[in-house]
Design a protein around this motif. Sequence first.
Motif, short mmCIF file in Angstrom:
data_model
loop_
_atom_site.label_atom_id
_atom_site.label_comp_id
_atom_site.label_asym_id
_atom_site.label_seq_id
_atom_site.Cartn_x
_atom_site.Cartn_y
_atom_site.Cartn_z
N ILE A 1 0.86 -1.19 0.00
CA ILE A 1 0.00 0.00 0.00
C ILE A 1 0.90 1.24 0.00
CG2 ILE A 1 -1.81 1.24 1.25
CD1 ILE A 1 -2.54 -1.39 2.63
N GLU A 2 0.73 2.10 -0.99
CA GLU A 2 1.59 3.29 -1.09
C GLU A 2 0.72 4.52 -1.31
OE1 GLU A 2 4.78 4.40 -0.66
OE2 GLU A 2 3.85 6.27 -1.28
N ARG A 3 0.90 5.53 -0.48
CA ARG A 3 -0.01 6.67 -0.57
C ARG A 3 0.41 7.69 -1.63
NH1 ARG A 3 1.56 9.87 4.98
NH2 ARG A 3 3.68 10.30 4.32
N GLY B 1 9.28 5.96 -2.75
CA GLY B 1 9.41 6.77 -1.55
C GLY B 1 10.35 7.95 -1.75
N GLN B 2 11.09 8.27 -0.72
CA GLN B 2 12.03 9.40 -0.82
C GLN B 2 13.05 9.15 -1.93
OE1 GLN B 2 14.03 10.49 2.96
NE2 GLN B 2 12.72 8.88 3.76
N ALA B 3 13.50 7.90 -2.04
CA ALA B 3 14.54 7.61 -3.02
C ALA B 3 14.07 7.96 -4.43
CB ALA B 3 14.94 6.14 -2.94
N GLY C 1 21.80 19.33 -1.92
CA GLY C 1 22.91 19.31 -2.89
C GLY C 1 22.47 18.71 -4.21
N GLN C 2 21.74 17.58 -4.14
CA GLN C 2 21.27 16.94 -5.38
C GLN C 2 20.31 17.86 -6.12
OE1 GLN C 2 19.45 13.16 -4.62
NE2 GLN C 2 21.26 12.30 -3.66
N ALA C 3 19.40 18.48 -5.36
CA ALA C 3 18.41 19.36 -6.00
C ALA C 3 19.10 20.55 -6.65
CB ALA C 3 17.39 19.83 -4.97
C1 LIG Z 1 15.60 14.08 -2.38
C2 LIG Z 1 16.24 12.90 -1.68
C3 LIG Z 1 17.43 12.39 -2.16
C4 LIG Z 1 18.03 11.29 -1.52
N1 LIG Z 1 19.19 10.80 -2.03
C5 LIG Z 1 19.80 9.74 -1.44
C6 LIG Z 1 21.02 9.21 -1.96
O1 LIG Z 1 21.55 9.69 -2.97
N2 LIG Z 1 21.58 8.17 -1.31
C7 LIG Z 1 21.01 7.61 -0.18
O2 LIG Z 1 21.56 6.66 0.36
N3 LIG Z 1 19.85 8.08 0.31
C8 LIG Z 1 19.24 9.13 -0.27
N4 LIG Z 1 18.08 9.63 0.26
C9 LIG Z 1 17.51 8.97 1.44
C10 LIG Z 1 16.76 7.68 1.04
O3 LIG Z 1 15.91 7.96 -0.06
C11 LIG Z 1 15.97 7.16 2.24
O4 LIG Z 1 16.88 6.79 3.24
C12 LIG Z 1 15.13 5.95 1.85
O5 LIG Z 1 14.20 6.27 0.83
C13 LIG Z 1 14.37 5.42 3.08
O6 LIG Z 1 13.58 4.33 2.65
P1 LIG Z 1 12.28 3.84 3.41
O7 LIG Z 1 11.63 2.82 2.56
O8 LIG Z 1 12.65 3.48 4.80
O9 LIG Z 1 11.34 5.13 3.57
P2 LIG Z 1 10.75 6.17 2.52
O10 LIG Z 1 11.61 6.29 1.33
O11 LIG Z 1 10.46 7.39 3.32
O12 LIG Z 1 9.39 5.50 2.06
C14 LIG Z 1 8.26 5.44 2.88
C15 LIG Z 1 7.04 5.36 2.00
O13 LIG Z 1 5.90 5.11 2.80
C16 LIG Z 1 4.81 5.84 2.27
N5 LIG Z 1 3.84 6.01 3.35
C17 LIG Z 1 3.98 6.72 4.50
N6 LIG Z 1 2.89 6.60 5.28
C18 LIG Z 1 2.04 5.78 4.60
C19 LIG Z 1 0.75 5.27 4.88
N7 LIG Z 1 0.11 5.56 6.02
N8 LIG Z 1 0.15 4.47 3.97
C20 LIG Z 1 0.78 4.16 2.80
N9 LIG Z 1 2.01 4.61 2.49
C21 LIG Z 1 2.63 5.41 3.38
C22 LIG Z 1 5.42 7.14 1.80
O14 LIG Z 1 4.61 7.77 0.82
C23 LIG Z 1 6.75 6.64 1.22
O15 LIG Z 1 6.64 6.35 -0.15
C24 LIG Z 1 17.44 10.71 -0.37
C25 LIG Z 1 16.24 11.24 0.12
C26 LIG Z 1 15.64 12.32 -0.52
C27 LIG Z 1 14.35 12.86 0.01
#
Ligand SMILES: Cc1cc2nc3c(=O)[nH]c(=O)nc-3n(C[C@H](O)[C@H](O)[C@H](O)COP(=O)(O)OP(=O)(O)OC[C@H]3O[C@@H](n4cnc5c(N)ncnc54)[C@H](O)[C@@H]3O)c2cc1C
Length: 350
Positions: free
Chosen positions: A192-194, A199-201, A319-321
């Motif tokens: 389930i993805e909202r 995600g952030q990646a 930095g990336q942005a």
């Molecule tokens: C702009 C940016 C650039 C980045 N670049 C790098 C990089 O170059 N190298 C690196 O190592 N890391 C990078 N990161 C960090 C990396 O993306 C995160 O550490 C990683 O995505 C974390 O993964 P995760 O799955 O734990 O959480 P998240 O990526 O935060 O994913 C969580 C997901 O859960 C979903 N969600 C939340 N609540 C709910 C709900 N109630 N119901 C359904 N869905 C829900 C959200 O929409 C989201 O898609 C970057 C982050 C950002 C924002």
Amino acid sequence: RMPKMSGVEFLGEALDVYPDSRSALLTAYSDTEAAIKAINDLDLDYYLRKPWEPPDQNLYPVVTDLLDAWEAEAPPEVEDVRLIGPRFLAEGHALRDLLARNDFAYRWFDIEEPEAQRLLGAAGLEHPQVPVAVLHDGSVLEAPSTTELAQQLGLSVRAEREVYDLVVIGGGPAGLAASVYGGSEGLRTLLIEREAPGGQAGQSSRIENYLGFPRGLSGQDLARRFRQQAEKFNTEILAVQAAVGLERRGSSTIVKITDGTEIRAHAVIVSTGVAYRRLDKPGVEEMTGAGVYYGAAMTEGRACKDQHVIIVGAANSAGQAAIYFAENDATVTIACRGDDLRKGMSEYLV
Ligand SMILES: Cc1cc2nc3c(=O)[nH]c(=O)nc-3n(C[C@H](O)[C@H](O)[C@H](O)COP(=O)(O)OP(=O)(O)OC[C@H]3O[C@@H](n4cnc5c(N)ncnc54)[C@H](O)[C@@H]3O)c2cc1C
């Protein structure tokens, strides 16, 4: 060997003519130096060492992968959606974000543009509720919600079953990895993805440190690969729906989602990641999505051409942005509280 020209020289000339194409170099073991030179000089995507037989193991997968990545990033010949509305409108940004992050080809028309007026006229809309979405099949939606647009575009917004072995909440890298492992073990898995898988990646303009991708890749490309892998193992992805509650019932867990539906699961993994820290300053809340954005470089980058972009925050996402906006011809200022970017930003970005 090619007559008159080395492979690296040939690629250099070819990339001058077709700068968006992908490049791969086939080298002999002794030519590793040529490959390293090409990586540095030409931004080579891949190099293959001879022998490449059997080709279905060593050559074809590389070519297919390069073509897939090229196709995903190439400008579309036909858009899935044309969006019309004022430039600074939060609802418009939400739709653009949905489309960009779910890999739909779309084009945004400012409502003042003659082409926008022509599209509205053709749809018979004199005083439309904005934003308006014109889909490739000719259907027109006035001020749709992200869920309505997602559904219209064929994303799955309703679960197919009532009971799953595994429900994963949150489709970032952690949730997608869990889905791949669940699916590959034969578990009936629902993710389930909202917002959008990745995600952030998925919002990153360039990820350089993900294992297995030495050349780096865009977050969108990585998210696409994650999603393909999860789908390969039959994970069902529920799009633009959030889990809003959990309840224990007997030996199962009930997952409640935004639209009121309840899904029964034998096991639940919560991988909801983190949310952006909001900038708590006057005016910011009202302008969010309409001039102030959180992590929206990939969605807003092109629209900011020739404009001045101020990035608040000075760690890696900033930095990336900054690099991405600058590559898209914006003037960029980073607002950094500290005295040195190195305190919050990885060395490769400074
Ligand atoms: C702009 C940016 C650039 C980045 N670049 C790098 C990089 O170059 N190298 C690196 O190592 N890391 C990078 N990161 C960090 C990396 O993306 C995160 O550490 C990683 O995505 C974390 O993964 P995760 O799955 O734990 O959480 P998240 O990526 O935060 O994913 C969580 C997901 O859960 C979903 N969600 C939340 N609540 C709910 C709900 N109630 N119901 C359904 N869905 C829900 C959200 O929409 C989201 O898609 C970057 C982050 C950002 C924002």
